[in-house]
Design a protein around this motif. Structure first.
Motif, mmCIF file in Angstrom:
data_model
loop_
_atom_site.group_PDB
_atom_site.id
_atom_site.type_symbol
_atom_site.label_atom_id
_atom_site.label_comp_id
_atom_site.label_asym_id
_atom_site.label_seq_id
_atom_site.Cartn_x
_atom_site.Cartn_y
_atom_site.Cartn_z
ATOM 1 N N HIS A 1 -48.787 43.446 24.848
ATOM 2 C CA HIS A 1 -47.918 42.978 25.941
ATOM 3 C C HIS A 1 -48.614 41.830 26.665
ATOM 4 C CE1 HIS A 1 -46.753 47.259 25.443
ATOM 5 N NE2 HIS A 1 -45.534 46.831 25.731
ATOM 6 N N LEU A 2 -47.829 40.876 27.142
ATOM 7 C CA LEU A 2 -48.417 39.714 27.825
ATOM 8 C C LEU A 2 -47.554 39.253 29.004
ATOM 9 C CD1 LEU A 2 -50.649 37.469 27.720
ATOM 10 C CD2 LEU A 2 -49.066 36.137 26.311
ATOM 11 N N SER A 3 -48.195 39.084 30.151
ATOM 12 C CA SER A 3 -47.556 38.444 31.324
ATOM 13 C C SER A 3 -46.134 38.934 31.556
ATOM 14 C CB SER A 3 -47.583 36.911 31.162
ATOM 15 O OG SER A 3 -48.915 36.469 31.136
ATOM 16 N N GLU A 4 -46.033 40.264 31.697
ATOM 17 C CA GLU A 4 -44.715 40.883 31.864
ATOM 18 C C GLU A 4 -44.351 40.978 33.350
ATOM 19 O OE1 GLU A 4 -44.675 44.795 30.170
ATOM 20 O OE2 GLU A 4 -42.571 45.185 30.674
ATOM 21 N N ASN A 5 -45.350 41.358 34.179
ATOM 22 C CA ASN A 5 -45.059 41.749 35.557
ATOM 23 C C ASN A 5 -46.144 41.150 36.457
ATOM 24 O OD1 ASN A 5 -46.199 43.854 37.582
ATOM 25 N ND2 ASN A 5 -44.077 44.513 37.370
ATOM 26 N N ALA B 1 -45.306 40.766 23.524
ATOM 27 C CA ALA B 1 -44.015 41.056 24.153
ATOM 28 C C ALA B 1 -43.966 40.492 25.565
ATOM 29 C CB ALA B 1 -43.800 42.565 24.204
ATOM 30 N N HIS B 2 -42.799 39.973 25.906
ATOM 31 C CA HIS B 2 -42.383 39.582 27.269
ATOM 32 C C HIS B 2 -42.670 38.129 27.643
ATOM 33 C CE1 HIS B 2 -41.276 43.672 27.592
ATOM 34 N NE2 HIS B 2 -42.520 44.103 27.512
ATOM 35 N N CYS B 3 -43.920 37.807 28.039
ATOM 36 C CA CYS B 3 -44.229 36.416 28.440
ATOM 37 C C CYS B 3 -43.262 35.905 29.513
ATOM 38 C CB CYS B 3 -44.208 35.491 27.220
ATOM 39 S SG CYS B 3 -45.300 36.061 25.908
ATOM 40 N N HIS C 1 -39.076 38.474 22.967
ATOM 41 C CA HIS C 1 -38.272 38.432 24.197
ATOM 42 C C HIS C 1 -37.484 39.734 24.309
ATOM 43 C CE1 HIS C 1 -35.693 37.123 27.361
ATOM 44 N NE2 HIS C 1 -34.671 36.759 26.623
ATOM 45 N N CYS C 2 -37.646 40.434 25.435
ATOM 46 C CA CYS C 2 -37.027 41.760 25.611
ATOM 47 C C CYS C 2 -36.188 41.759 26.885
ATOM 48 C CB CYS C 2 -38.117 42.822 25.705
ATOM 49 S SG CYS C 2 -39.302 42.788 24.340
ATOM 50 N N PRO C 3 -35.005 41.146 26.833
ATOM 51 C CA PRO C 3 -34.273 40.922 28.079
ATOM 52 C C PRO C 3 -33.847 42.191 28.815
ATOM 53 C CG PRO C 3 -32.954 40.291 26.151
ATOM 54 C CD PRO C 3 -34.332 40.561 25.666
ATOM 55 N N THR C 4 -33.456 43.252 28.120
ATOM 56 C CA THR C 4 -33.013 44.458 28.869
ATOM 57 C C THR C 4 -34.191 45.100 29.575
ATOM 58 O OG1 THR C 4 -33.255 45.762 26.865
ATOM 59 C CG2 THR C 4 -31.040 45.120 27.452
ATOM 60 N N MET D 1 -37.201 37.082 34.439
ATOM 61 C CA MET D 1 -36.393 36.494 33.358
ATOM 62 C C MET D 1 -37.252 35.504 32.578
ATOM 63 S SD MET D 1 -32.821 35.798 35.359
ATOM 64 C CE MET D 1 -33.426 34.353 36.203
ATOM 65 N N ALA D 2 -37.497 35.809 31.317
ATOM 66 C CA ALA D 2 -38.356 34.928 30.516
ATOM 67 C C ALA D 2 -37.642 33.598 30.235
ATOM 68 C CB ALA D 2 -38.721 35.617 29.211
ATOM 69 N N PRO D 3 -38.378 32.485 30.318
ATOM 70 C CA PRO D 3 -37.766 31.154 30.137
ATOM 71 C C PRO D 3 -37.626 30.767 28.657
ATOM 72 C CG PRO D 3 -40.074 30.919 30.733
ATOM 73 C CD PRO D 3 -39.802 32.399 30.680
ATOM 74 N N ILE D 4 -36.713 31.427 27.976
ATOM 75 C CA ILE D 4 -36.624 31.261 26.522
ATOM 76 C C ILE D 4 -36.185 29.852 26.103
ATOM 77 C CG2 ILE D 4 -35.437 32.108 24.448
ATOM 78 C CD1 ILE D 4 -37.755 33.869 25.559
ATOM 79 N N ARG D 5 -35.277 29.252 26.857
ATOM 80 C CA ARG D 5 -34.888 27.865 26.517
ATOM 81 C C ARG D 5 -36.110 26.957 26.514
ATOM 82 N NH1 ARG D 5 -32.349 25.294 23.617
ATOM 83 N NH2 ARG D 5 -30.480 26.437 24.201
#
Ligand code: GUN
Ligand code: FE
Length: 431
Positions: free
Chosen positions: A229-233, A268-270, A290-293, A302-306
């Protein structure tokens, strides 16, 4: 050799779908696609019997890049806390139960069956610290015929005693799993094993420097992939900086131990990744799950996927059960698009994800972590789903609209056939 006929849709590029109305795909005995075309004669297999799926849609199967099998029983509960208290209060107590292989067998069978149900043919899975329960989960995946990288979890601090393992025991446990599972497919040495151990330090706060060093050592010695896991919270990130004060960012804390792209790595996450960490991810070819739910449920952000896509990062989607509540990767596409629309509301220079981009993330982009998986181009392993959307009111829609409606409205009931590496996969037994 096998040939399948149906309406074929897949994404070679993220910007658009390939759509073959009444198309054919030919699959060799090694489970790889040998050709895909609207014209059977061009496939060079005229004498081969064609399996005709009629008016159904044939699409690449789903890949889940981040999911916790031992959290399956917690699915859909405990959404009232942020990450760190959520782990202590709900997640760790459930994972401790997997010391009991009888309990593990009951739960893991349901988990594998339900991955199958929702059309996920490959997954990167966290198990627990327990070697025998992890082995059992790997056997269940093998019996089912599904592809899975399964991680016995490395943990030895900031957790209950029952979820802490001595570093030597972690290494011994891994080595016994590696001995059993890391051998080439006996039938075809060109194919890697479908079920493989993946080195899995839970996250920096759960692992002492000795544990992290041992994990990096195993990854290097056996050339195995890594997940964490990375930079989730935000609280987690502050804590990591306290625990690893010399690190220049959270990703660098893994990198120092050989756990950040030295072998294929998925993080996971970022959600809060930026600046130096983003550059490091890019340089090391680390894959982002990317785990949006999950990011909504444990209120991570909210991960900046774009932005990640535009930076050329490798990205896939993850259900992250039970931070996430939904096992369907189709639903993950919808949530990923919706998260990107929230970013768009804040900044109109950040266009939201298109359907083809979301589909590509879940198929070809995520599939690349498992080899040549996630597309129907020649050479790709034939991982596929046959969708019968006739109960979704599909008359008069284009094939692309039918796929869009299945992604938004459909579920397991419309998936009629599933293939992994060329083989039809029947429903795994749960008893
Ligand atoms: N970080 C460390 N462990 C976990 C976990 O089990 N779930 C999530 N979402 N984040 C974590
Ligand atoms: Fe997770």
């Amino acid at each position: 050799m096998k040939v399948y006929k149906a309406h074929i849709l897949y994404t070679k590029e993220k910007s658009s779908f390939e759509v073959l109305e009444n198309g054919y795909v030919a699959v060799g005995t090694d489970g790889r696609v040998t050709g895909v075309s609207s014209d059977l004669a061009s496939l060079d297999c005229v004498d081969v019997e064609v399996t005709d799926f009629g008016d159904r849609l044939l699409i690449p199967a789903m890949n889940d890049l981040h999911v916790h099998a031992p959290q399956y029983r917690n699915q859909g509960i405990a959404m009232d806390l942020e990450l760190l208290p959520w782990l202590q209060n709900y997640t760790f107590p459930e994972e401790m139960k997997y010391a009991d292989t009888g309990y593990a067998k009951r739960m893991y069978r349901r988990f594998v069956r339900d991955l199958w149900r929702f059309g996920t043919m490959r997954a990167c899975v966290f198990a627990t610290i327990h070697t025998e329960s992890s082995r059992l989960l790997m056997h269940l995946f093998q019996e089912a015929g599904l592809g899975a990288f399964v991680g016995k979890v490395g943990m030895n601090r900031n957790c209950p005693e029952g979820l802490s393992e001595r570093v030597e025991d972690m290494v011994d446990g891994y080595e016994s799993l590696i001995k059993e599972f890391k051998n080439p497919s006996p039938l075809n040495s060109n194919l890697s094993p479908l079920v493989l151990p993946i080195i899995t330090p839970r996250f920096i706060p759960s692992c002492t420097p000795e544990m992290l060093r041992a994990c990096g050592g195993l990854a290097a010695k056996f050339q195995l992939p890594v997940q964490s896991h990375l930079s989730e919270n935000k609280d987690e990130i502050v804590w990591v900086q306290e625990l690893e004060p010399e690190s220049t960012c959270y990703g660098d804390a893994y990198d120092r131990y050989g756990l950040f792209g030295q072998t294929p790595t998925v993080m996971a996450h970022c959600v809060w990744t930026d600046g130096e960490e983003l550059e490091l991810i890019k340089r090391r070819g680390v894959v982002v799950a990317h785990c949006p739910t999950s990011n909504f449920n444990v209120a991570s952000g909210m991960a900046p996927i774009r932005r990640f896509l535009d930076e050329g990062l490798r990205i896939g989607l993850g259900s992250d059960i039970s931070g996430g509540h939904d096992l369907s990767i189709f639903r993950m596409m919808v949530y990923a698009i919706q998260v990107s629309k929230m970013h768009y509301q804040q900044n109109h220079e950040c266009p939201f994800l298109s359907l083809s981009e979301a589909f590509w993330l879940a198929t070809k982009s995520a599939g690349s972590f498992f080899g040549r998986v996630g597309s129907f181009e020649p050479g790709y392993e034939f991982d596929a789903l046959v969708i019968n959307d006739s109960d979704l009111n599909h008359d008069h829609y284009s094939l692309l609209e039918r796929l869009e409606r299945y992604i938004y409205l459909g579920d397991d009931r419309q998936i009629e056939h599933r293939f992994c590496r060329g083989k039809a996969i029947p429903e795994p037994l749960i008893n």
